[in-house]
Each structure stands twice: as C-alpha cells, then as structure tokens.
Design a protein around this motif. Structure first.
Motif, PDB file in Angstrom:
ATOM      1  N   ASP A 117      38.607  32.601  39.022  1.00  0.00           N
ATOM      2  CA  ASP A 117      37.459  33.493  39.211  1.00  0.00           C
ATOM      3  C   ASP A 117      37.289  34.398  37.990  1.00  0.00           C
ATOM      4  OD1 ASP A 117      39.467  35.330  39.464  1.00  0.00           O
ATOM      5  OD2 ASP A 117      38.920  35.990  41.476  1.00  0.00           O
ATOM      6  N   SER A 120      38.317  37.461  37.193  1.00  0.00           N
ATOM      7  CA  SER A 120      39.309  38.430  36.713  1.00  0.00           C
ATOM      8  C   SER A 120      40.722  38.003  37.064  1.00  0.00           C
ATOM      9  CB  SER A 120      39.043  39.810  37.329  1.00  0.00           C
ATOM     10  OG  SER A 120      39.248  39.757  38.718  1.00  0.00           O
ATOM     11  N   VAL A 121      41.683  38.494  36.337  1.00  0.00           N
ATOM     12  CA  VAL A 121      43.127  38.267  36.525  1.00  0.00           C
ATOM     13  C   VAL A 121      43.489  36.796  36.290  1.00  0.00           C
ATOM     14  CG1 VAL A 121      45.153  38.532  38.006  1.00  0.00           C
ATOM     15  CG2 VAL A 121      43.238  40.133  38.248  1.00  0.00           C
TER      16      VAL A 121
HETATM   17 CA   LIG Z   1      41.655  35.050  38.625  1.00  0.00          CA
END
Ligand SMILES: [Ca+2]
Length: 277
Positions: free
Chosen positions: A232, A234-235
């Motif tokens: 996705d 972020s991260v």
């Molecule tokens: Ca992620």
C-alpha cells in the motif's frame, strides 16, 4: 475457402496474442503489469464494487481507475479479462483479446457498457498504477526463485506484482519460503502476498500472508499457480524470497510426500494468516 482464410487469420492472431511456448498455453496477465493496468474485484467477490468503491480500491493501491484508452492499450498487448469493471469517469467495460461464445458476445475489443448513469451499480474495477515497478511474470521453468521487487532491499510503496507459474500438465508446484518480511497488520490488508491455486487471483485462494513469520510450504493441486504481491501507500519491509520446484506426477518413494499429500497438505496451510481471524 473464405472460411478457411478466416480460420487461419484467427489462428494466427491467437498465436501472436497468446502463444504457445514449451507446449504451454500462455495468456498474458503479466502484460497488464507492463501496461500498468490490472483487474480488481472486491474481497467479497465478483461485481460488488460501486463506482466510489472501485475508485477507492485503485487509489488505495497507489493508482487510479484506468481510462478507456489505458484499458485498450493493455488489451492490445494481450490483456484479456472476462469481467466488467469500472473505468475512469464512470464508464464500464472489459477487454477481450480472444473471441469466445461465453464472454464478449463473440467480439474482440473493449466490450463497452458506456458511461453509467447509476454509479451505485456494482461491477469490478480496472486500475492503472503508474508507480508499480516491473515485476512478476509467467514462469514455466521446473524450478525458480521468486523475489519481491528490489529484494534483498526493502520493497517500495504502491507495488503490485503477479507471478504465474505454469508447469507441464500433471506436474504440481511446491513453494518453499526462504525469507519473508512484509508490513504486519492483523488482517494483512496493508501489504500482502496471496497465493492462488489457479490461473488468476479470483479462484483457488490458498492464503494471504504478511508479517515476518515464514509461511509453511505450499503445494498446488494442479500445474498452475498465481502469486500476487501488493504493497500500500506507506510502511515497507524487507520483502520476501521463495522458491518453487516442479513435483512430477510419478515420483520416487522419497518424493512421495510431496506428490501424494497435496489436498490434505493444502488444508494445513489453507487459511494462511488471514484465515486465523
Ligand atoms: Ca505498506
């Protein structure tokens, strides 16, 4: 005579667009990645997304709804899906490369349902993701290592990859995980690797994995398998590395464990992490 020529043209067209290699029939789902376009349905199944939901699904995965032109560009290089989906601006349709009686009314091209007045109608979605790296592909080798994009470096945000493993008829596929580290969340909705016991990411769901626990070995029931990796917005994390090997139908006793316990073996890992919820 005309019919014969027509047949020849059809055949030529088909082998050019789809093609046989090593005796294995390929479609071109990986090319959707090359064209940046891919098909999505709701987690609850086919034809469950309103226009707003379809838009949200594509945006969650780092892209947006594909335009008619983007879908047609993908179709021209082999993207063929038998499911109507939302496109940009509320248009609905699906791309047909290979004419067939059960899909697309025997036509090829974008089967266009036009701009829908009722945006609450439920269809699938066609997303376009310009950020995704080249990844995935169709593998027919008897064994191979599959890695997340950039591995051993961390993968990036907004990636989507499809790997299709297609072995000889009668063979099965044994997947073993070597390294595994994806962003962890309780239901694996952020980043995940999904395994399907089929040609696509609609049928034969076997498990969804995230976090850093090494999944157990997985064996297909047939000669095809699909892996889907999605990250996705972020991260990120370390990524994964796994290997697959062909399991021949007639195995020596020492290999018997792999080839004779498939269906039961499947049940052991079927839920994946997702299934524990
Ligand atoms: Ca992620």
């Amino acid at each position: 005579m005309i019919a014969l020529i027509y047949f020849f043209v059809l055949l030529w067209d088909e082998t050019r667009e789809w093609g046989f290699k090593d005796g294995i029939f390929h479609n071109s789902i990986w090319l959707e990645q090359a064209a940046g376009v891919y098909h999505r349905e709701a987690r609850t199944g086919k034809y469950k997304l309103t226009y707003a939901e379809a838009k949200a699904v594509c945006e969650f995965e780092g892209g947006h709804l594909a335009t008619y032109q983007q879908l047609e560009a993908a179709r021209k290089i082999g993207f063929h899906v038998c499911a109507a989906g939302w496109m940009a601006k509320g248009r609905v349709g699906y791309p047909i490369v290979k004419a067939g009686p059960n899909c697309g009314f025997g036509k090829t091209g974008i089967i266009d349902y036009g701009f829908r007045l009722n945006r609450s109608e439920r269809w699938d979605a066609y997303c376009f993701n310009p950020h995704a790296k080249e990844c995935g592909g169709i593998f027919t080798d008897p064994k191979r290592i599959i890695k997340s994009p950039g591995f051993p470096n961390e993968y990036e945000d907004d990636q989507i990859c499809y790997w299709h493993i297609r072995l000889k008829y009668g063979q099965r596929i044994l997947l073993s995980f070597l390294d595994f580290d994806l962003e962890d969340d309780t239901s694996c909705l952020a980043d995940y690797l999904e395994i399907y016991d089929s040609y696509d990411d609609v049928h034969g769901f076997m498990g969804r994995f995230c976090g850093d626990a090494l999944p157990e070995d997985i064996v297909s029931t047939g000669n095809v398998m699909t892996l889907k990796f999605l990250s996705d917005a972020s991260v990120t994390a370390g990524g994964f590395q796994l290997k697959y090997v062909a399991v021949d139908p007639v195995s020596k006793p020492s290999d018997g464990k792999n080839s004779s316990t498939t269906s039961q073996g499947s049940k052991n890992f079927l839920p994946g992490k997702f299934g524990h919820l």
